[in-house]
Design an enzyme around this catalytic site. Structure first.
Site, short mmCIF file in Angstrom:
data_model
loop_
_atom_site.label_atom_id
_atom_site.label_comp_id
_atom_site.label_asym_id
_atom_site.label_seq_id
_atom_site.Cartn_x
_atom_site.Cartn_y
_atom_site.Cartn_z
N SER A 1 0.88 -1.18 0.00
CA SER A 1 0.00 0.00 0.00
C SER A 1 0.91 1.22 0.00
O SER A 1 1.38 1.67 1.04
CB SER A 1 -0.91 0.00 1.23
OG SER A 1 -0.17 -0.06 2.42
N HIS B 1 -3.39 -6.09 2.87
CA HIS B 1 -2.44 -7.06 3.39
C HIS B 1 -3.06 -8.44 3.61
O HIS B 1 -2.38 -9.36 4.07
CB HIS B 1 -1.83 -6.57 4.72
CG HIS B 1 -0.83 -5.49 4.52
ND1 HIS B 1 -0.14 -4.92 5.57
CD2 HIS B 1 -0.38 -4.86 3.41
CE1 HIS B 1 0.68 -3.98 5.11
NE2 HIS B 1 0.55 -3.94 3.80
N GLU C 1 -4.10 -2.75 9.39
CA GLU C 1 -3.28 -3.27 10.49
C GLU C 1 -3.87 -2.94 11.85
O GLU C 1 -4.26 -1.80 12.11
CB GLU C 1 -1.86 -2.68 10.42
CG GLU C 1 -1.08 -3.05 9.19
CD GLU C 1 0.31 -2.42 9.20
OE1 GLU C 1 0.93 -2.36 10.27
OE2 GLU C 1 0.75 -1.96 8.14
N GLU D 1 2.59 -9.21 6.83
CA GLU D 1 3.46 -8.78 7.92
C GLU D 1 3.37 -9.69 9.13
O GLU D 1 3.82 -9.34 10.22
CB GLU D 1 3.15 -7.33 8.28
CG GLU D 1 3.46 -6.40 7.12
CD GLU D 1 3.11 -4.94 7.39
OE1 GLU D 1 2.68 -4.63 8.51
OE2 GLU D 1 3.29 -4.12 6.49
N ASP E 1 -3.52 1.03 11.75
CA ASP E 1 -3.17 1.60 10.44
C ASP E 1 -4.27 1.16 9.47
O ASP E 1 -4.15 0.13 8.81
CB ASP E 1 -1.81 1.11 9.96
CG ASP E 1 -1.51 1.56 8.52
OD1 ASP E 1 -2.24 2.44 8.01
OD2 ASP E 1 -0.57 1.02 7.91
N GLU F 1 -2.81 5.61 12.33
CA GLU F 1 -2.00 5.99 11.16
C GLU F 1 -2.86 5.92 9.90
O GLU F 1 -3.58 4.93 9.71
CB GLU F 1 -0.81 5.04 11.05
CG GLU F 1 -0.01 5.13 9.77
CD GLU F 1 0.82 3.88 9.53
OE1 GLU F 1 1.11 3.59 8.35
OE2 GLU F 1 1.16 3.17 10.49
N ASP G 1 1.21 8.80 6.97
CA ASP G 1 2.14 7.95 6.22
C ASP G 1 2.07 8.31 4.74
O ASP G 1 2.90 9.05 4.22
CB ASP G 1 1.80 6.48 6.45
CG ASP G 1 2.62 5.53 5.58
OD1 ASP G 1 3.66 5.95 5.04
OD2 ASP G 1 2.23 4.35 5.44
N LYS H 1 9.73 5.93 6.52
CA LYS H 1 10.14 4.74 5.79
C LYS H 1 11.29 5.11 4.85
O LYS H 1 11.14 6.00 4.01
CB LYS H 1 8.98 4.19 4.96
CG LYS H 1 7.79 3.70 5.78
CD LYS H 1 6.64 3.32 4.87
CE LYS H 1 5.46 2.77 5.63
NZ LYS H 1 4.28 2.55 4.74
N HIS I 1 8.93 -0.56 8.80
CA HIS I 1 9.32 -1.50 7.74
C HIS I 1 8.38 -1.34 6.55
O HIS I 1 7.55 -0.44 6.50
CB HIS I 1 9.23 -2.93 8.29
CG HIS I 1 7.81 -3.32 8.65
ND1 HIS I 1 7.44 -4.61 8.90
CD2 HIS I 1 6.68 -2.58 8.82
CE1 HIS I 1 6.15 -4.66 9.20
NE2 HIS I 1 5.67 -3.44 9.15
N LYS J 1 7.57 0.09 13.90
CA LYS J 1 6.61 -0.87 13.35
C LYS J 1 7.38 -1.82 12.45
O LYS J 1 7.91 -1.41 11.42
CB LYS J 1 5.55 -0.11 12.54
CG LYS J 1 4.47 -1.00 11.94
CD LYS J 1 3.29 -0.18 11.46
CE LYS J 1 3.41 0.23 10.04
NZ LYS J 1 2.14 0.77 9.50
#
Length: 423
Positions: free
Chosen positions: A42, A155, A164, A205, A242, A286, A313, A338, A366, A389
């Protein structure tokens, strides 16, 4: 002073089985350092460009031979003979060599691979741990792990809209204990899911990806798992989210299609997050809104920012200019960081400097497509942000970062500091 003697690169695979770039850099003193570049699923539309080959006959077009060739044929000749300790100069030279605003010519994956390898080689040559080389003598803070234990969105192929759901061990006295809190909650959640007849397969993840009855059930299950593991929700372990709202924003509205939750406006999403904060021990959200919804982000921060961290983000993509705009417009109160969103170590440090100057929190992260490279663990300690994270208590590419942090905490001994950024 040591000088760069050779730079090589090759195409390797990331944790999703897709190609990425590995760089091997040698100094004339015999030092050899490698780095491997992560890849996101994403991604923000303003991220630095990850150069892919586009050849459908190889890896479905995702090959990175062009990026590898750019390292060997274009970047290496420009850097041979240079001092690896001149990180800023080297990164600036690569940016100029690329000549585009988004690193689209050479590829951010090529540039970042070299940038990380230069930093690691300089640290090894100086006989310093990477975190100490990049962060100096003050680099002693071990970050709070944000452990992704339930997945949805892009994800996972399930019924959950939001990407997340993370366990945050805010009451732990050390990183080692925080990791234990998180791992025990993760394994307890697995038992809880099995008892309810839910699947315990994991997403990109490492978090579980069951088909749940609602988005809210994800939080309810995590609270139950925290309690069943012997911890107190909100005191020992909290929740961070997230949602990755850009992934379900379409035609001017937030479409909660996976859970059949209907379409919502920005203000309705903000109201939803407010209800969730009231109902669950949430300390951070987030990307609760779309990456282009700057006005909505500002309203969300005004409404909820005194209670939790509002983290940008995709809206900021680790770009100092976007973060500066966010500070000016009060878009958030924290930024996700990131390395591969911006493409060099130097620019990532600059983005963090903007956050520090504004008094914002910054949250190291990550990517969903990771490698076994633990550069991020050292970088998080070097930057001292207090939050990291890097996935769940499963999948070795995530555990590699956690295990490296255990090593760093042990090496620092009594000098190591660990504290909740939400206290």
């Amino acid at each position: 002073m040591s000088k760069i003697a050779a730079i090589h690169a090759l195409e390797i695979l990331d944790s999703r089985g897709n190609p990425t770039v590995r760089v091997r850099l040698s100094l004339d003193d015999g030092t050899v350092a490698t780095s491997s570049v992560p890849s996101g699923a994403s991604t923000g539309e303003h991220e630095a460009v990850e150069l892919r080959d586009g050849d459908k006959k190889r890896y479905g077009g995702k090959g990175v031979r062009k990026a590898v060739a750019n390292v060997v044929e274009k970047i290496a000749p420009a850097l041979i003979g240079r001092d690896p300790e001149r990180q800023g100069e080297i990164d600036a030279l690569m940016i100029a060599l690329d000549g585009t605003p988004n690193k689209g010519a050479l590829g951010a994956n090529a540039i970042l691979g070299v940038s990380m390898a230069v930093a690691r080689a300089a640290a090894q040559s100086a006989k310093l741990p990477l975190y100490a080389y990049l962060g100096g003598v003050g680099a002693t803070r071990i970050p709070m792990p944000m452990m992704n234990i339930l997945n949805g969105g892009k994800h996972a192929e399930n019924s959950v809209d939001f990407q997340e759901f993370m366990a945050v061990p805010i009451g732990a006295p050390s990183f080692a204990e925080a990791l234990r809190y998180g791992a025990e909650t993760f394994h307890t959640l697995a038992k809880l899911l099995k008892s309810k007849g839910y699947a315990t397969s994991v997403g990109d993840e490492g978090g579980f990806a069951p088909n749940l009855k609602s988005n809210e059930e994800a939080c309810e299950l995590i609270v139950s798992a925290i309690e069943a593991a012997g911890y107190k929700p909100g005191k020992d372990i909290a929740i961070a989210l997230d949602p990755a709202a850009s992934s379900f924003f379409s035609n001017g509205a937030y479409d909660l299609a996976k859970s059949k939750g209907g379409r919502k406006t920005s203000d309705e999403m903000i109201a939803l997050w407010g209800k969730w904060i009231d109902a669950y021990p949430i300390v951070l959200i987030e990307d609760g809104l779309d990456e282009n919804d700057w006005a909505g982000f500002a309203r969300m921060t005004a409404a909820l920012g005194s209670r939790i961290q509002i983290v940008g983000d995709d809206i900021f993509v680790t770009n100092p200019k976007f973060i500066e705009r966010g500070v000016k417009e009060k878009t958030a109160n924290a930024a996700l960081i990131k390395l591969n969103q911006i493409g060099t170590v130097t620019e990532t440090v600059q983005a963090i400097a903007v956050c520090r100057k504004a008094g914002w929190s910054y949250f190291l992260s990550h990517r969903s497509g990771e490698t076994e490279d633990a550069f991020l663990a050292d970088f998080a300690v070097a930057m001292g942000g207090g939050e990291l994270k890097t996935g769940s208590a499963s999948r070795s590419e995530r555990i590699a970062k956690y295990n490296r942090l255990l090593e760093i905490e042990t090496d620092l001994g009594g000098a190591a500091t660990f504290k909740s950024p939400f206290a």
